[in-house]
Design an enzyme around this catalytic site. Structure first.
Site, PDB file in Angstrom:
ATOM      1  N   THR A 136     -65.416 -63.735  38.507  1.00 29.48           N
ATOM      2  CA  THR A 136     -66.821 -63.684  38.105  1.00 29.48           C
ATOM      3  C   THR A 136     -66.934 -62.883  36.804  1.00 29.48           C
ATOM      4  O   THR A 136     -66.208 -61.933  36.573  1.00 29.48           O
ATOM      5  CB  THR A 136     -67.713 -63.074  39.200  1.00 29.48           C
ATOM      6  OG1 THR A 136     -67.396 -61.689  39.378  1.00 29.48           O
ATOM      7  CG2 THR A 136     -67.535 -63.807  40.526  1.00 29.48           C
ATOM      8  N   GLY A 137     -67.869 -63.316  35.956  1.00 28.56           N
ATOM      9  CA  GLY A 137     -67.992 -62.676  34.652  1.00 28.56           C
ATOM     10  C   GLY A 137     -66.782 -62.927  33.779  1.00 28.56           C
ATOM     11  O   GLY A 137     -66.306 -62.029  33.077  1.00 28.56           O
ATOM     12  N   ALA A 138     -66.283 -64.161  33.786  1.00 24.19           N
ATOM     13  CA  ALA A 138     -64.996 -64.470  33.155  1.00 24.19           C
ATOM     14  C   ALA A 138     -65.091 -64.706  31.653  1.00 24.19           C
ATOM     15  O   ALA A 138     -64.058 -64.840  30.997  1.00 24.19           O
ATOM     16  CB  ALA A 138     -64.390 -65.712  33.821  1.00 24.19           C
ATOM     17  N   ASN A 139     -66.282 -64.742  31.095  1.00 22.90           N
ATOM     18  CA  ASN A 139     -66.394 -65.119  29.684  1.00 22.90           C
ATOM     19  C   ASN A 139     -66.261 -63.949  28.721  1.00 22.90           C
ATOM     20  O   ASN A 139     -66.170 -64.144  27.505  1.00 22.90           O
ATOM     21  CB  ASN A 139     -67.716 -65.836  29.422  1.00 22.90           C
ATOM     22  CG  ASN A 139     -68.923 -64.986  29.775  1.00 22.90           C
ATOM     23  OD1 ASN A 139     -69.308 -64.953  30.931  1.00 22.90           O
ATOM     24  ND2 ASN A 139     -69.501 -64.299  28.809  1.00 22.90           N
ATOM     25  N   SER A 140     -66.212 -62.706  29.213  1.00 21.47           N
ATOM     26  CA  SER A 140     -66.090 -61.562  28.302  1.00 21.47           C
ATOM     27  C   SER A 140     -65.451 -60.381  29.017  1.00 21.47           C
ATOM     28  O   SER A 140     -65.354 -60.346  30.245  1.00 21.47           O
ATOM     29  CB  SER A 140     -67.464 -61.148  27.753  1.00 21.47           C
ATOM     30  OG  SER A 140     -68.285 -60.624  28.791  1.00 21.47           O
ATOM     31  N   GLY A 141     -65.018 -59.411  28.220  1.00 20.89           N
ATOM     32  CA  GLY A 141     -64.546 -58.142  28.744  1.00 20.89           C
ATOM     33  C   GLY A 141     -63.392 -58.249  29.711  1.00 20.89           C
ATOM     34  O   GLY A 141     -62.422 -58.990  29.501  1.00 20.89           O
TER      35      GLY A 141
ATOM     36  N   TYR B  65     -76.868 -47.523  39.074  1.00 21.83           N
ATOM     37  CA  TYR B  65     -75.531 -48.066  38.829  1.00 21.83           C
ATOM     38  C   TYR B  65     -74.512 -47.421  39.759  1.00 21.83           C
ATOM     39  O   TYR B  65     -73.686 -48.122  40.375  1.00 21.83           O
ATOM     40  CB  TYR B  65     -75.136 -47.831  37.370  1.00 21.83           C
ATOM     41  CG  TYR B  65     -73.749 -48.333  37.045  1.00 21.83           C
ATOM     42  CD1 TYR B  65     -73.466 -49.698  37.046  1.00 21.83           C
ATOM     43  CD2 TYR B  65     -72.719 -47.456  36.724  1.00 21.83           C
ATOM     44  CE1 TYR B  65     -72.194 -50.172  36.739  1.00 21.83           C
ATOM     45  CE2 TYR B  65     -71.445 -47.916  36.413  1.00 21.83           C
ATOM     46  CZ  TYR B  65     -71.189 -49.269  36.429  1.00 21.83           C
ATOM     47  OH  TYR B  65     -69.931 -49.736  36.134  1.00 21.83           O
TER      48      TYR B  65
END
Length: 316
Positions: free
Chosen positions: A22-27, A178
């Site tokens: 998940t969240g694979a497009n950056s960082g 957070y």
């Protein structure tokens, strides 16, 4: 095996395995995707922004010719999107070897998800709780030992579960919210491990944290608050203290692939103040091992998401 110099070159061959990040497009998610694909895994890139996901896929394919990558839309701030993602995955893939619960938001002004949850708690914890539950039977039915890797943060150590105000409606502080969400990640990861063990399931639930890694995650809070000063300070801290994103992804990759990882482990960088360095097994805060809080969070999460797990409640 010593992890003093562990790097992606130590990862095993993952040919024939399927992973979700998940969240694979950056960082961190981008770097983990590149490494997993580089070792032969078929990686499903779960991205909120499909266009940015496709751009990242093309970049990785250029660096890793022949990489098996597919972009699926996943908005963790919308449970309908989570369910749609899980349904599509079931249709298009036969098994799941590694689920990396990596995506997140950090220290943003208060907002709510499509389902009315405070966004940090909703995205960082509840979205991943629902996703894991909806894919659990696929993980259990996949041959061999499979893994769920949940990304937390060292900031969890300042976290407290405010069950009377989980969504920050009475009072809200971006960093407290957070920290609570990152503590929730650990309570979930450890409770999932206990329930999997009680079921004698061949799935390992592992937690990790990246230390201090330079990613776009740090930019979003200052940008959404319109604070140029905070943004400049964050950029300066990243330049001086942070390790690169590819190093920050190592604990997640170790948790996902290293043969000596057990369910319930917590993996993080072993260098200066656990902010940088090679991955190692660590201990998290006392609060993260509180079984009563974990069971209460589990029950609340099932109620809020409508996703239940076919797993026994572990006994003391």
């Amino acid at each position: 095996m010593s992890t003093d110099d562990w790097s992606t070159t130590d990862m095993p061959d993952l040919s024939g395995q399927t992973a979700i990040v998940t969240g694979a497009n950056s960082g961190l998610g981008y770097e983990a995707t590149r490494a997993l694909a580089g070792h032969g895994a078929d990686v499903v890139m779960a991205c909120r922004d499909v266009e940015r996901g496709e751009e990242a896929r093309k970049e990785i394919r250029e660096a890793v010719p022949g990489a098996s990558l597919t972009v699926f839309e996943l908005n963790l701030a919308d449970l309908d999107s989570v369910r749609s993602f899980a349904e599509r995955f079931r249709r298009e893939r036969a098994g799941l070897d590694v689920l990396c619960n990596n995506a997140g938001v950090m220290a943003i002004p208060r907002s709510e998800t499509a389902d009315g949850f405070e966004t940090q708690f909703g995205v960082n914890h509840l979205g991943h709780f629902a996703l894991t539950g909806l894919l659990l039977d696929v993980l259990r039915e996949t041959p061999g030992e499979t893994r769920v890797v949940t990304q937390s943060s060292g900031v969890h150590e300042r976290g407290e579960m405010d069950f009377d105000d989980l969504h920050g409606e009475a009072s809200y502080d971006p960093w407290d919210a957070y920290a609570q969400s990152k503590l929730a990640n650990l309570l979930f990861a450890y409770e999932l491990d206990r329930r999997l063990r009680a079921a004698s399931a061949s799935v390992r639930s592992v937690a990790c944290h990246p230390g201090y890694a330079a990613t776009n995650l740090q930019r979003r809070g200052p940008e959404q608050r319109g604070s140029r000063l905070r943004l400049l300070l964050m950029q300066a801290a990243n330049a001086v203290l942070a390790q690169p994103a590819d190093r920050g992804a190592l604990p997640m990759l170790y948790a996902a692939t290293a043969p000596d990882v057990d369910g319930g482990d917590y993996i993080g960088p072993g260098g200066f103040m656990q902010m940088r360095g090679a991955p190692e097994k660590q201990s998290s805060s006392d609060a993260s091992y509180d079984r009563e809080s974990a069971r209460r969070l589990w029950s609340v999460s099932e109620d809020l998401t409508g996703v239940t797990y076919d797993l026994p409640t572990p006994h003391e």
